[in-house]
Design a protein around this motif. Structure first.
Motif, PDB file in Angstrom:
ATOM      1  N   CYS A 121      58.647  -2.795   2.859  1.00 58.96           N
ATOM      2  CA  CYS A 121      59.022  -4.063   2.794  1.00 58.96           C
ATOM      3  C   CYS A 121      58.888  -4.861   3.228  1.00 58.96           C
ATOM      4  O   CYS A 121      58.198  -6.131   2.651  1.00 58.96           O
ATOM      5  CB  CYS A 121      59.929  -3.441   3.545  1.00 58.96           C
ATOM      6  SG  CYS A 121      61.237  -5.186   3.502  1.00 58.96           S
ATOM      7  N   ASP A 122      57.157  -4.570   4.798  1.00 57.19           N
ATOM      8  CA  ASP A 122      56.847  -5.752   5.569  1.00 57.19           C
ATOM      9  C   ASP A 122      55.926  -6.337   4.736  1.00 57.19           C
ATOM     10  O   ASP A 122      55.533  -7.591   4.161  1.00 57.19           O
ATOM     11  CB  ASP A 122      56.992  -5.410   6.570  1.00 57.19           C
ATOM     12  CG  ASP A 122      57.518  -4.977   7.642  1.00 57.19           C
ATOM     13  OD1 ASP A 122      58.389  -5.626   7.844  1.00 57.19           O
ATOM     14  OD2 ASP A 122      57.519  -4.577   8.697  1.00 57.19           O
ATOM     15  N   LEU A 123      54.828  -5.302   3.566  1.00 54.79           N
ATOM     16  CA  LEU A 123      54.145  -5.882   2.875  1.00 54.79           C
ATOM     17  C   LEU A 123      54.384  -6.541   1.476  1.00 54.79           C
ATOM     18  O   LEU A 123      53.602  -7.812   1.585  1.00 54.79           O
ATOM     19  CB  LEU A 123      53.051  -4.789   2.494  1.00 54.79           C
ATOM     20  CG  LEU A 123      51.717  -4.603   1.139  1.00 54.79           C
ATOM     21  CD1 LEU A 123      50.938  -6.060   2.297  1.00 54.79           C
ATOM     22  CD2 LEU A 123      51.061  -3.252   1.092  1.00 54.79           C
ATOM     23  N   LEU A 124      55.136  -6.029   1.175  1.00 55.11           N
ATOM     24  CA  LEU A 124      56.231  -6.507   0.379  1.00 55.11           C
ATOM     25  C   LEU A 124      56.874  -8.276  -0.228  1.00 55.11           C
ATOM     26  O   LEU A 124      56.301  -9.207  -0.622  1.00 55.11           O
ATOM     27  CB  LEU A 124      57.164  -6.030  -0.497  1.00 55.11           C
ATOM     28  CG  LEU A 124      57.628  -6.778  -1.965  1.00 55.11           C
ATOM     29  CD1 LEU A 124      56.674  -6.279  -2.909  1.00 55.11           C
ATOM     30  CD2 LEU A 124      58.986  -5.719  -2.501  1.00 55.11           C
ATOM     31  N   ILE A 125      57.215  -8.580   1.473  1.00 60.70           N
ATOM     32  CA  ILE A 125      57.701  -9.995   1.838  1.00 60.70           C
ATOM     33  C   ILE A 125      56.171 -10.367   2.180  1.00 60.70           C
ATOM     34  O   ILE A 125      56.480 -11.663   1.311  1.00 60.70           O
ATOM     35  CB  ILE A 125      58.073  -9.828   3.188  1.00 60.70           C
ATOM     36  CG1 ILE A 125      60.033  -9.245   3.337  1.00 60.70           C
ATOM     37  CG2 ILE A 125      58.246 -10.962   4.074  1.00 60.70           C
ATOM     38  CD1 ILE A 125      60.478  -9.251   4.861  1.00 60.70           C
ATOM     39  N   THR A 161      56.527 -18.007  15.730  1.00 55.72           N
ATOM     40  CA  THR A 161      56.474 -16.934  17.056  1.00 55.72           C
ATOM     41  C   THR A 161      55.887 -16.430  17.857  1.00 55.72           C
ATOM     42  O   THR A 161      54.403 -17.383  17.909  1.00 55.72           O
ATOM     43  CB  THR A 161      56.809 -15.527  16.810  1.00 55.72           C
ATOM     44  OG1 THR A 161      55.800 -15.413  15.373  1.00 55.72           O
ATOM     45  CG2 THR A 161      57.903 -15.366  15.930  1.00 55.72           C
ATOM     46  N   GLY A 162      55.760 -16.526  18.898  1.00 59.23           N
ATOM     47  CA  GLY A 162      54.599 -15.678  20.299  1.00 59.23           C
ATOM     48  C   GLY A 162      53.347 -15.206  19.461  1.00 59.23           C
ATOM     49  O   GLY A 162      53.700 -14.108  18.355  1.00 59.23           O
ATOM     50  N   GLN A 163      52.334 -15.537  20.094  1.00 60.54           N
ATOM     51  CA  GLN A 163      51.056 -14.315  19.733  1.00 60.54           C
ATOM     52  C   GLN A 163      51.174 -12.941  20.240  1.00 60.54           C
ATOM     53  O   GLN A 163      51.726 -12.570  20.954  1.00 60.54           O
ATOM     54  CB  GLN A 163      49.670 -14.406  19.991  1.00 60.54           C
ATOM     55  CG  GLN A 163      48.910 -14.090  20.136  1.00 60.54           C
ATOM     56  CD  GLN A 163      48.135 -13.662  18.801  1.00 60.54           C
ATOM     57  OE1 GLN A 163      48.767 -14.936  18.137  1.00 60.54           O
ATOM     58  NE2 GLN A 163      48.053 -12.671  17.745  1.00 60.54           N
ATOM     59  N   GLY A 164      51.004 -12.181  19.268  1.00 57.43           N
ATOM     60  CA  GLY A 164      51.227 -10.259  19.856  1.00 57.43           C
ATOM     61  C   GLY A 164      53.317  -9.997  20.433  1.00 57.43           C
ATOM     62  O   GLY A 164      53.212  -9.722  20.755  1.00 57.43           O
ATOM     63  N   GLU A 165      53.977 -10.683  19.464  1.00 60.00           N
ATOM     64  CA  GLU A 165      54.985 -10.709  19.547  1.00 60.00           C
ATOM     65  C   GLU A 165      55.937  -9.798  18.236  1.00 60.00           C
ATOM     66  O   GLU A 165      56.883 -10.645  17.675  1.00 60.00           O
ATOM     67  CB  GLU A 165      56.516 -11.753  19.940  1.00 60.00           C
ATOM     68  CG  GLU A 165      55.829 -12.151  21.219  1.00 60.00           C
ATOM     69  CD  GLU A 165      55.897 -10.807  22.397  1.00 60.00           C
ATOM     70  OE1 GLU A 165      57.060 -10.757  21.991  1.00 60.00           O
ATOM     71  OE2 GLU A 165      55.352 -11.081  23.761  1.00 60.00           O
ATOM     72  N   PRO A 166      55.978  -8.751  17.949  1.00 59.73           N
ATOM     73  CA  PRO A 166      56.252  -7.975  16.604  1.00 59.73           C
ATOM     74  C   PRO A 166      57.523  -8.100  16.072  1.00 59.73           C
ATOM     75  O   PRO A 166      58.234  -8.586  15.324  1.00 59.73           O
ATOM     76  CB  PRO A 166      55.850  -6.530  16.353  1.00 59.73           C
ATOM     77  CG  PRO A 166      55.140  -6.356  17.526  1.00 59.73           C
ATOM     78  CD  PRO A 166      54.538  -7.716  18.425  1.00 59.73           C
ATOM     79  N   THR A 167      58.424  -7.360  17.131  1.00 60.63           N
ATOM     80  CA  THR A 167      59.828  -8.406  17.419  1.00 60.63           C
ATOM     81  C   THR A 167      60.518  -9.214  17.741  1.00 60.63           C
ATOM     82  O   THR A 167      61.331  -9.317  16.703  1.00 60.63           O
ATOM     83  CB  THR A 167      60.370  -7.648  19.320  1.00 60.63           C
ATOM     84  OG1 THR A 167      59.491  -6.014  19.618  1.00 60.63           O
ATOM     85  CG2 THR A 167      61.978  -7.692  18.954  1.00 60.63           C
ATOM     86  N   PHE A 199      50.689  -5.832  10.351  1.00 63.20           N
ATOM     87  CA  PHE A 199      50.796  -4.703  11.123  1.00 63.20           C
ATOM     88  C   PHE A 199      50.496  -5.146  12.645  1.00 63.20           C
ATOM     89  O   PHE A 199      49.991  -4.677  13.728  1.00 63.20           O
ATOM     90  CB  PHE A 199      50.041  -3.549  10.800  1.00 63.20           C
ATOM     91  CG  PHE A 199      49.446  -2.952   9.592  1.00 63.20           C
ATOM     92  CD1 PHE A 199      50.748  -2.544   9.027  1.00 63.20           C
ATOM     93  CD2 PHE A 199      49.002  -3.493   8.894  1.00 63.20           C
ATOM     94  CE1 PHE A 199      51.058  -1.167   7.715  1.00 63.20           C
ATOM     95  CE2 PHE A 199      48.720  -2.421   7.298  1.00 63.20           C
ATOM     96  CZ  PHE A 199      49.737  -1.709   7.273  1.00 63.20           C
ATOM     97  N   ASN A 200      49.639  -6.771  12.165  1.00 65.17           N
ATOM     98  CA  ASN A 200      49.359  -7.193  13.779  1.00 65.17           C
ATOM     99  C   ASN A 200      48.691  -6.512  14.471  1.00 65.17           C
ATOM    100  O   ASN A 200      47.904  -6.288  15.855  1.00 65.17           O
ATOM    101  CB  ASN A 200      50.640  -7.193  14.438  1.00 65.17           C
ATOM    102  CG  ASN A 200      50.557  -8.077  16.173  1.00 65.17           C
ATOM    103  OD1 ASN A 200      49.942  -8.972  16.131  1.00 65.17           O
ATOM    104  ND2 ASN A 200      50.557  -7.798  17.231  1.00 65.17           N
ATOM    105  N   ARG A 201      47.251  -6.274  13.860  1.00 61.70           N
ATOM    106  CA  ARG A 201      46.099  -5.954  14.320  1.00 61.70           C
ATOM    107  C   ARG A 201      45.155  -6.476  13.380  1.00 61.70           C
ATOM    108  O   ARG A 201      45.322  -6.861  11.938  1.00 61.70           O
ATOM    109  CB  ARG A 201      46.136  -4.889  14.604  1.00 61.70           C
ATOM    110  CG  ARG A 201      46.269  -3.700  12.907  1.00 61.70           C
ATOM    111  CD  ARG A 201      46.599  -1.995  13.617  1.00 61.70           C
ATOM    112  NE  ARG A 201      46.965  -1.256  12.106  1.00 61.70           N
ATOM    113  CZ  ARG A 201      46.691  -0.773  11.133  1.00 61.70           C
ATOM    114  NH1 ARG A 201      44.769  -1.688  10.886  1.00 61.70           N
ATOM    115  NH2 ARG A 201      46.501  -0.357  10.220  1.00 61.70           N
ATOM    116  N   GLN A 202      44.016  -5.770  14.022  1.00 63.01           N
ATOM    117  CA  GLN A 202      42.991  -6.544  12.872  1.00 63.01           C
ATOM    118  C   GLN A 202      42.533  -5.556  11.642  1.00 63.01           C
ATOM    119  O   GLN A 202      42.462  -4.493  12.189  1.00 63.01           O
ATOM    120  CB  GLN A 202      41.131  -6.647  13.729  1.00 63.01           C
ATOM    121  CG  GLN A 202      41.528  -8.170  14.284  1.00 63.01           C
ATOM    122  CD  GLN A 202      39.657  -7.869  14.947  1.00 63.01           C
ATOM    123  OE1 GLN A 202      39.233  -7.376  15.343  1.00 63.01           O
ATOM    124  NE2 GLN A 202      40.100  -9.395  15.757  1.00 63.01           N
TER     125      GLN A 202
END
Length: 258
Positions: free
Chosen positions: A185-189, A96-102, A209-212
């Motif tokens: 769920c995101d973390l468990l994945i 996926t693209g950088q910074g595209e959480p969707t 989280f898509n962040r530092q």
């Protein structure tokens, strides 16, 4: 699919020799570089530059894993994955693209097992491929290499807890659903995808989280605590999600349920 330069050094051919990958990307130079690197690390790679070719090749061959770029010129990687998921569960890493959480969320909802963000780091991609192959049981010539559905009997033989990242569902040995927040769920994945491999807080914050990650950021630790309460036989002495001092966290596998 852009590629970073951090991949110098001698190829490691001690990996899962013979694992079969389908690489889908519309850039022939990128495909060639990825194919060369993965082949040098003991994998058999077939390639496709568009959706139609990818689906045709997939229908004619057996693959342990798919590396699928989201953007395929006029085509869409989501459409390829949606078509494959109608009949097969072959593990898939989406690019996926950088910074595209969707894109990440949609990909996971459609059935992607993992994702990498452009520009692709070859070492990271190889590590994710190997981790996903281990987790899926596809490595080393598994009888499920075509990616067909795994029966509940097979799943129970491996672990009595059941986690479906595609449907984002976690159930206990007795079949009870465990409620998970989106962040949990995101973390468990991410933890399950890297079972047995310690993950730093920096890596987890970036992918979840898509962040530092910042030294005083406790949001990740808070989610880990909540997951432990739902997973650990004894949350005060965690064995499922272990803390690796000075590094991050290690997922060791779901409890046996005994």
């Amino acid at each position: 699919m852009a590629i970073t330069a951090e991949h110098s050094g001698t190829a490691n051919t001690s990996g899962t020799h013979g694992d079969s990958l389908l690489l889908v990307d519309d850039d022939p130079e990128i495909r060639e570089e990825l194919k060369s690197y993965l082949s040098a690390n003991g994998m058999t790679v077939m390639e496709a530059g568009d959706a139609e070719t990818a689906l045709k090749i997939f229908s004619e061959h057996r693959f342990d894993l798919i590396v699928l770029d989201l953007l395929l010129g006029a085509d869409n990687g989501f459409d390829v994955l949606r078509e494959i998921r109608q009949t097969h569960t072959t593990p898939c890493i989406m690019v996926t693209g950088q910074g595209e959480p969707t894109d990440k969320v949609v990909g996971l909802e459609l059935g992607a097992d993992d994702y990498v963000v452009k520009p692709v780091n070859l070492r990271e991609l190889l590590a994710r491929i190997r981790a996903l192959l281990r987790r899926s049981g596809s490595s080393g010539g598994s009888s499920n290499r075509k990616g067909g559905p795994v029966s509940e009997e097979q799943s129970d033989a491996v672990a009595r807890w059941k986690f479906d990242p595609h449907r984002r569902r976690l159930s206990t040995p007795d079949g009870s659903l465990v409620p998970l927040t989106t962040a949990e769920c995101d973390l468990l994945i991410e933890l399950v995808a890297h079972e047995g491999d310690p993950q730093t807080r920096e890596e987890l914050c970036r992918r979840v989280f898509n962040r530092q990650w910042q030294p005083y950021d406790r949001s990740l630790d808070s989610i880990v605590v909540k997951l432990r309460r739902k997973l650990e036989p004894n949350p005060d002495h965690p064995m499922v999600i272990k803390t690796i001092r000075g590094k991050g966290y290690l997922f060791t596998g779901f409890p046996s349920g005994d």
